[in-house]
Design an enzyme around this catalytic site. Structure first.
Site, PDB file in Angstrom:
ATOM      1  N   LYS A 110       0.849  -1.185   0.000  1.00 44.43           N
ATOM      2  CA  LYS A 110       0.000   0.000   0.000  1.00 44.43           C
ATOM      3  C   LYS A 110       0.883   1.233   0.000  1.00 44.43           C
ATOM      4  O   LYS A 110       1.998   1.189   0.525  1.00 44.43           O
ATOM      5  CB  LYS A 110      -0.879   0.025   1.260  1.00 44.43           C
ATOM      6  CG  LYS A 110      -2.077   0.924   1.131  1.00 44.43           C
ATOM      7  CD  LYS A 110      -3.169   0.224   0.345  1.00 44.43           C
ATOM      8  CE  LYS A 110      -4.441   0.993   0.311  1.00 44.43           C
ATOM      9  NZ  LYS A 110      -5.563   0.096  -0.034  1.00 44.43           N
TER      10      LYS A 110
HETATM   11  N1  GLU Z   1      -7.134   0.412  -3.234  1.00 44.88           N
HETATM   12  C1  GLU Z   1      -7.941  -0.747  -3.475  1.00 44.88           C
HETATM   13  C2  GLU Z   1      -8.011  -1.631  -2.245  1.00 44.88           C
HETATM   14  O1  GLU Z   1      -7.826  -1.175  -1.148  1.00 44.88           O
HETATM   15  C3  GLU Z   1      -7.529  -1.484  -4.740  1.00 44.88           C
HETATM   16  C4  GLU Z   1      -6.178  -2.088  -4.738  1.00 44.88           C
HETATM   17  C5  GLU Z   1      -5.727  -2.643  -6.069  1.00 44.88           C
HETATM   18  O2  GLU Z   1      -6.531  -2.691  -6.987  1.00 44.88           O
HETATM   19  O3  GLU Z   1      -4.563  -3.008  -6.165  1.00 44.88           O
HETATM   20  O4  GLU Z   1      -8.301  -2.785  -2.309  1.00 44.88           O
END
Ligand code: GLU
Length: 479
Positions: A110
């Site tokens: 993240k």
């Molecule tokens: N930000 C989204 C989540 O928290 C998508 C993550 C992604 O598609 O890699 O799942």
């Protein structure tokens, strides 16, 4: 009560770890492996300057890699002033478990940038984003086979297009460059259905839950989704799409929408599109003629409804309000909206919670499809769509020949031919892949929930399934 007996609100990272610990206590993992899975492998902090408005502004960004048991690692990049290490690490850990639960072959990561995007113009945001992407890419923290970001709060297709382009400029001969981020616009290598994916996933999750009367009864509810009263907190991309699909396709009544500047309520149901259009024009719900306005939006979380959908920030249901939450069913469209302490209270009250690592996995699932599309360099359905149509045509022609014989006394219904002939395009295939993923993952949680006595809730069921899969990946590697 002594001061030390007062329940303490854990931070976000601790909250995720507490949930993890509750799950591993029911499992038979060696303590070493348990710790290896829990800890975050690395968190990179980058500080960089960008010359804007005649000054050099220094920005702080993060990319945290929780687990590399599978690569690339995957997870969004968030733009918000409060972004911090604790938060990105918690979110990266959730990505690991989320991907494992829905069988998307990625590790968890993240990122975040401490910025209020509303304070900057588009061209300034582009300059900042490109510089951030440069800092990440030169450390392989954006890379098609190592680390693949996606949108999250405060970012969208636009930022992903800038990042993908920045990566491509730095790697001019990489034929797979487009797979370096997902959530891109369709014309820059994106996939149909990615924008709606998380909201769509919430809808599919609820549909699957309501296919099981026994589970619905555990929440003290009955029947299907039709007519259920829903309160949504957060009306960004995820909240809006979930509300739209649930009201337009499943007959849910959206009785409350909570935003930063207050909430709207209506027992007869709010018009989702009107609210969305108002927020788009005015930046909030204040003054919106839909329903009645409530100044203290947070209080609306405590209103009576059948389904509560927190779809914004972490920690909104916490020690201060958990006791007063009346909804019998909560589905976590956001990451970490219920703290571990609130989770204890709600479980005690019998509230059923469909946990984040399952409920909001629609986004990363469709990101996976986009990544596969980028690596295969072909749109889904392109090879087979017309072949399928031709095949179906054979059957239609035969049926038409038979129905022409009036002695048989039957005919095709008027729109059968068009409906049957329509081959699946990319959007239909993406939705079907997402639906299948959500159903399968629910089944795996459900089997635990009902089949293992000490697994008393869906969250622990989800964590045990996910942790087991991560553990077996590590074991297969010889760890
Ligand atoms: N930000 C989204 C989540 O928290 C998508 C993550 C992604 O598609 O890699 O799942």
């Amino acid at each position: 009560m002594k001061d030390t007996d007062t329940p303490r609100e854990p931070g976000f990272r601790d909250s995720v770890d507490l949930m993890f610990n509750r799950a591993v206590a029911l499992m038979d993992l060696s303590p070493g492996l348990e710790q290896k899975i829990r800890v975050c492998n690395a968190t990179y902090i980058v500080r960089f300057g960008v010359r804007l408005r005649g000054h050099i502004h220094t920005f702080t960004g993060y990319r945290s890699v929780h687990s590399e048991h599978l690569e690339p690692v995957k997870g969004g990049i968030r733009y918000a002033p409060e972004v911090n290490q604790d938060e990105v690490e918690a979110l990266a850990a959730l990505m690991t478990y989320k991907c494992a639960l829905v069988e998307v072959p990625f590790g968890g990561s993240k990122g975040g940038l401490c910025i209020d995007p509303r304070e900057w113009d588009e061209h300034e945001l582009e300059a900042i984003t490109r510089r951030f992407a440069y800092e990440l890419a030169k450390r392989d923290l954006i890379h098609p086979s190592q680390n693949v970001p996606a949108p999250d709060m405060g970012t969208s297709e636009r930022e992903m297009a800038w990042m993908a382009d920045q990566y491509a400029r730095m790697n001019t001969t990489d034929i797979n460059a487009r797979a370096c981020v997902t959530g891109k616009p369709l014309n820059s290598g994106g996939i149909a259905g990615r924008v709606e994916a998380t909201g769509r996933g919430v809808q599919y999750a609820l549909r699957e839950f309501f296919r099981h009367p026994e589970d619905v009864r555990r929440a003290g509810l009955s029947g299907g989704l039709d007519g259920k009263r829903v309160i949504l907190q957060g009306f960004g991309n995820v909240g809006y799409h979930a509300a739209k699909f649930l009201s337009e396709e499943d007959g849910c009544r959206i009785v409350g929408i909570i935003e930063r500047d207050g909430a709207l309520m209506s027992e007869t149901g709010l018009n989702v599109q009107n609210v969305r259009d108002w927020i788009g024009k005015h930046g909030g719900v204040t003054g919106c003629p839909e329903g009645r306005h409530v100044d203290d939006g947070a209080r609306v979380l405590e209103e009576e409804c059948d389904i509560l959908i927190p779809a914004a920030l972490e920690g909104v249901i916490n020690l201060t309000n958990a006791e007063r939450i009346l909804a019998p069913l909560i589905i976590e469209a956001a990451n970490g909206p219920v703290t571990a302490a609130a989770d204890d209270i709600l479980r005690g009250k019998g509230t059923v919670i469909i946990p984040d690592l399952y409920a909001n996995a629609g986004g990363v699932t469709v990101s996976y499809f986009e990544w596969v599309k980028n690596l295969s360099h072909i749109r889904f359905g392109r090879m087979q769509r017309r072949a399928e149509e031709a095949h179906h045509l054979l059957l239609i022609e035969e049926l038409e020949r038979l129905s022409a014989d009036k002695r048989l006394g039957w005919e095709l219904s008027p729109d059968f031919k068009t409906r049957y002939l329509r081959g699946a395009g990319e959007l239909e295939l993406v939705r079907s892949g997402l639906d299948d993923t959500m159903r399968t993952a629910y089944q795996s949680m459900r089997e635990r929930w009902h089949g293992q006595e000490n697994v008393t809730d869906l969250r622990i069921a989800a964590f045990t399934v996910a942790i087991e899969r991560v553990a077996s990946s590590y074991r297969a590697k010889g760890l």
